[in-house]
Design a protein around this motif. Structure first.
Motif, mmCIF file in Angstrom:
data_model
loop_
_atom_site.group_PDB
_atom_site.id
_atom_site.type_symbol
_atom_site.label_atom_id
_atom_site.label_comp_id
_atom_site.label_asym_id
_atom_site.label_seq_id
_atom_site.Cartn_x
_atom_site.Cartn_y
_atom_site.Cartn_z
ATOM 1 N N ARG A 43 0.828 -1.210 0.000
ATOM 2 C CA ARG A 43 0.000 0.000 0.000
ATOM 3 C C ARG A 43 0.863 1.261 0.000
ATOM 4 O O ARG A 43 0.567 2.238 -0.691
ATOM 5 C CB ARG A 43 -0.930 0.008 1.215
ATOM 6 C CG ARG A 43 -2.099 -0.949 1.128
ATOM 7 C CD ARG A 43 -3.101 -0.680 2.245
ATOM 8 N NE ARG A 43 -4.180 -1.632 2.251
ATOM 9 C CZ ARG A 43 -5.241 -1.607 1.439
ATOM 10 N NH1 ARG A 43 -5.333 -0.626 0.545
ATOM 11 N NH2 ARG A 43 -6.194 -2.519 1.526
ATOM 12 N N GLY A 44 1.944 1.238 0.786
ATOM 13 C CA GLY A 44 2.825 2.397 0.817
ATOM 14 C C GLY A 44 3.456 2.673 -0.531
ATOM 15 O O GLY A 44 3.574 3.836 -0.959
ATOM 16 N N ASP A 58 0.941 12.100 0.769
ATOM 17 C CA ASP A 58 -0.082 11.463 1.587
ATOM 18 C C ASP A 58 0.620 10.948 2.842
ATOM 19 O O ASP A 58 1.475 10.059 2.746
ATOM 20 C CB ASP A 58 -0.721 10.304 0.818
ATOM 21 C CG ASP A 58 -1.912 9.689 1.543
ATOM 22 O OD1 ASP A 58 -1.894 9.647 2.792
ATOM 23 O OD2 ASP A 58 -2.848 9.235 0.869
ATOM 24 N N ARG A 60 -0.134 8.922 4.986
ATOM 25 C CA ARG A 60 -0.286 7.493 5.228
ATOM 26 C C ARG A 60 0.907 6.706 4.689
ATOM 27 O O ARG A 60 1.216 5.624 5.190
ATOM 28 C CB ARG A 60 -1.566 6.976 4.581
ATOM 29 C CG ARG A 60 -2.850 7.484 5.211
ATOM 30 C CD ARG A 60 -4.044 6.924 4.458
ATOM 31 N NE ARG A 60 -4.048 7.352 3.065
ATOM 32 C CZ ARG A 60 -4.792 6.783 2.105
ATOM 33 N NH1 ARG A 60 -5.577 5.752 2.400
ATOM 34 N NH2 ARG A 60 -4.743 7.244 0.865
ATOM 35 N N GLU A 61 1.570 7.246 3.670
ATOM 36 C CA GLU A 61 2.692 6.533 3.059
ATOM 37 C C GLU A 61 3.775 6.231 4.092
ATOM 38 O O GLU A 61 4.214 5.082 4.232
ATOM 39 C CB GLU A 61 3.273 7.354 1.902
ATOM 40 C CG GLU A 61 4.438 6.683 1.204
ATOM 41 C CD GLU A 61 5.054 7.549 0.118
ATOM 42 O OE1 GLU A 61 6.253 7.337 -0.194
ATOM 43 O OE2 GLU A 61 4.363 8.433 -0.426
ATOM 44 N N ALA A 63 3.567 6.248 7.363
ATOM 45 C CA ALA A 63 3.057 5.377 8.427
ATOM 46 C C ALA A 63 3.042 3.916 7.980
ATOM 47 O O ALA A 63 3.380 3.012 8.762
ATOM 48 C CB ALA A 63 1.658 5.822 8.830
ATOM 49 N N LEU A 64 2.668 3.667 6.740
ATOM 50 C CA LEU A 64 2.631 2.294 6.229
ATOM 51 C C LEU A 64 4.026 1.691 6.146
ATOM 52 O O LEU A 64 4.232 0.527 6.520
ATOM 53 C CB LEU A 64 1.958 2.282 4.853
ATOM 54 C CG LEU A 64 0.434 2.455 4.873
ATOM 55 C CD1 LEU A 64 -0.077 2.827 3.491
ATOM 56 C CD2 LEU A 64 -0.247 1.190 5.372
ATOM 57 N N GLN A 67 5.185 0.919 9.645
ATOM 58 C CA GLN A 67 4.481 -0.250 10.155
ATOM 59 C C GLN A 67 5.094 -1.528 9.588
ATOM 60 O O GLN A 67 5.331 -2.500 10.320
ATOM 61 C CB GLN A 67 2.999 -0.176 9.774
ATOM 62 C CG GLN A 67 2.188 -1.383 10.225
ATOM 63 C CD GLN A 67 0.773 -1.364 9.674
ATOM 64 O OE1 GLN A 67 0.420 -0.537 8.836
ATOM 65 N NE2 GLN A 67 -0.050 -2.282 10.148
#
Length: 212
Positions: A43-44, A58, A60-61, A63-64, A67
């Protein structure tokens, strides 16, 4: 691979419930953590591709990628951790333009990839260390790292990556005033990119030529 891990987790559930295997739940959690890590990394990378297309970050990139790196680390998966750390560094370098944060991540990624023989991640990590060296005024180190990345990709027959590597090296050499060598590399890169259908890389090459 993700489907295999989920099926394995399902089988472990049955072992736990019907077979009374007390160790099965922990093993199932590890299998699912591996799926989660793979998914976060994938996803990243897609979010990064979107950033390259529209230049809209974004959050979220990052964070992914973090993770994924944390999950792989806890699983003892050096190959996965090395790849996830590379992409974490890429976010800092390419998206946030935070070179100081990126370089240690690339170095750790390089070390992990080297330890497990992951030559593709190795080629990416050394390429981005080359960009950092170039930005920090160390052109000889940058050239050596670009050349290392190209050689690794040639061994893997990763032709789009070889074309991108030759483009990066050409731009470095052009900045040093060696236009003849730069033009030769651009020609080689264009031929490779056209031959393997790497139209995105071909567009980068055409843009580099137009900027001369």
């Amino acid at each position: 691979m993700g489907e295999d891990r989920i099926r394995h987790a399902d089988a472990l559930y049955e072992q736990a419930v019907f077979g009374g295997d007390r160790d099965a739940p922990a093993l199932a959690e590890r299998a699912l953590d591996a799926v989660e890590a793979d998914l976060a990394l994938a996803r990243g990378r897609i979010l990064h591709a979107r950033f390259l297309a529209d230049r809209r970050p974004d959050p979220r990139e990052l964070a992914l990628f973090r993770q994924a790196a944390d999950l792989y680390r806890r699983l003892g998966d050096g190959r996965g951790e090395g790849e996830a750390l590379f992409w974490t560094g890429t976010y800092h370098q390419v998206v946030a333009e935070e070179y100081a944060e990126a370089v240690p991540l690339f170095r750790r990624s390089y070390a992990l990839a080297e330890a497990v023989g992951d030559r593709l991640t190795l080629s990416y990590a050394t390429r981005h260390l080359a960009f950092a060296a170039e930005a920090e005024g160390r052109p000889q180190e940058a050239r050596e790292r670009f050349e290392e990345s190209i050689a690794l990709r040639e061994e893997l027959d990763f032709r789009p990556g070889v074309a991108a590597g030759k483009l990066a090296l050409a731009e470095l050499l052009r900045g040093q005033g060696d236009r003849a060598a730069a033009d030769r590399l651009l020609d080689e890169a264009a031929e490779l990119a056209a031959g393997c259908g790497a139209h995105g890389v071909l567009g980068w090459i055409e843009a580099a030529r137009a900027a001369r």
